[in-house]
Design a protein around this motif. Structure first.
Motif, PDB file in Angstrom:
ATOM      1  N   ILE A   8       8.906  -6.159   4.441  1.00  0.00           N
ATOM      2  CA  ILE A   8       8.877  -4.845   5.215  1.00  0.00           C
ATOM      3  C   ILE A   8       7.688  -5.192   6.054  1.00  0.00           C
ATOM      4  O   ILE A   8       6.558  -5.492   5.484  1.00  0.00           O
ATOM      5  N   ASP A  18       4.589   6.904   3.997  1.00  0.00           N
ATOM      6  CA  ASP A  18       5.664   7.033   3.320  1.00  0.00           C
ATOM      7  C   ASP A  18       6.620   5.831   3.119  1.00  0.00           C
ATOM      8  O   ASP A  18       7.941   6.092   2.559  1.00  0.00           O
ATOM      9  N   VAL A  19       6.482   4.650   3.209  1.00  0.00           N
ATOM     10  CA  VAL A  19       6.948   3.584   3.114  1.00  0.00           C
ATOM     11  C   VAL A  19       7.234   3.264   1.536  1.00  0.00           C
ATOM     12  O   VAL A  19       8.116   2.459   1.143  1.00  0.00           O
ATOM     13  N   GLN A  21       8.985   5.166  -0.263  1.00  0.00           N
ATOM     14  CA  GLN A  21      10.086   5.785  -0.083  1.00  0.00           C
ATOM     15  C   GLN A  21      11.098   4.359  -0.097  1.00  0.00           C
ATOM     16  O   GLN A  21      12.151   4.380  -1.013  1.00  0.00           O
ATOM     17  N   LEU A  22      10.794   3.591   0.726  1.00  0.00           N
ATOM     18  CA  LEU A  22      11.887   2.472   1.087  1.00  0.00           C
ATOM     19  C   LEU A  22      11.435   1.394  -0.194  1.00  0.00           C
ATOM     20  O   LEU A  22      12.588   0.826  -0.657  1.00  0.00           O
ATOM     21  N   TRP A 169      14.436   5.937   5.962  1.00  0.00           N
ATOM     22  CA  TRP A 169      14.154   4.852   5.083  1.00  0.00           C
ATOM     23  C   TRP A 169      15.567   4.271   4.467  1.00  0.00           C
ATOM     24  O   TRP A 169      15.742   2.903   4.563  1.00  0.00           O
ATOM     25  N   THR A 170      16.251   5.258   3.901  1.00  0.00           N
ATOM     26  CA  THR A 170      17.378   4.881   3.093  1.00  0.00           C
ATOM     27  C   THR A 170      18.411   4.127   3.761  1.00  0.00           C
ATOM     28  O   THR A 170      18.950   3.212   3.618  1.00  0.00           O
TER      29      THR A 170
END
Length: 196
Positions: A8, A18-19, A21-22, A169-170
């Motif tokens: 990433i 908010d990375v 979340q990934l 992200w998803t």
């Protein structure tokens, strides 16, 4: 058993915070992860928390200290998110002026499945350089997650803070992991090697 390794790259935009979340979603799907950050992205992320979560150092330089060699795990997929206007243009032009950009250039050339998710406002996205960059990356089989079909559009100028919460992200992970099976992991990139 893992499904593979997801590299990433985060750029200096609000959703970078908010990375996690990934990373969490990828881990739940049996992917290992590591983060590379552009130099400016460090102002947007909690480096120590990301290192604890991934088990890998967050890299933004070619080597951590003189005489130290540290390779990234072999990449099965690459997600560059959020990517800024500036970084997207540099990626398309092949400008490798920092560790993150060099890593991206090399992994794209090695045909690692790559998904790019821009976080730009509509005024920047309408610019001719940005439009050329999108076309250039797509011609290299980079999956640029942007447009009506993806449900992810540039936001109106001044509304980035509100739009950040909806960052896909998803969907980016799904796009990266649905890549054709013929793509295999590549050898690790030496962290202290800088391409000429």
């Amino acid at each position: 058993m893992t499904r593979g390794h997801l590299q990433i790259v985060v750029c200096a935009a609000g959703p970078a915070a908010d990375v996690t979340q990934l990373i969490t979603t990828a881990s739940q799907q049996s992917w290992t992860t590591a983060i590379t950050a552009t130099p400016s992205a460090h102002d947007f992320i909690d480096t120590a928390a990301l290192e604890r979560l991934t088990g890998h150092p967050v890299r933004s330089t070619y080597r951590s200290s003189p005489g130290t060699r540290r390779a990234l795990p072999a990449a099965n997929a690459l997600i560059i998110a959020p990517v800024t206007y500036n970084s997207l243009n540099k990626i398309a032009l092949g400008i490798a002026d920092n560790y993150a950009m060099t890593t991206i250039a090399e992994l794209i050339d090695r045909q690692v499945p790559t998904v790019v998710v821009p976080f730009v406002n509509a005024a920047l996205a309408a610019r001719a350089p940005f439009q050329r960059a999108l076309a250039s990356l797509r011609s290299e089989r980079v999956r640029v997650f942007l447009g009506t079909d993806d449900g992810w559009e540039p936001h109106p100028p001044g509304s980035g803070n509100d739009r950040q919460r909806a960052f896909p992200w998803t969907a980016a992970l799904e796009a990266a992991t649905r890549w054709p099976a013929r793509h295999r992991p590549v050898a690790p990139i030496a962290a202290d090697s800088k391409r000429a």
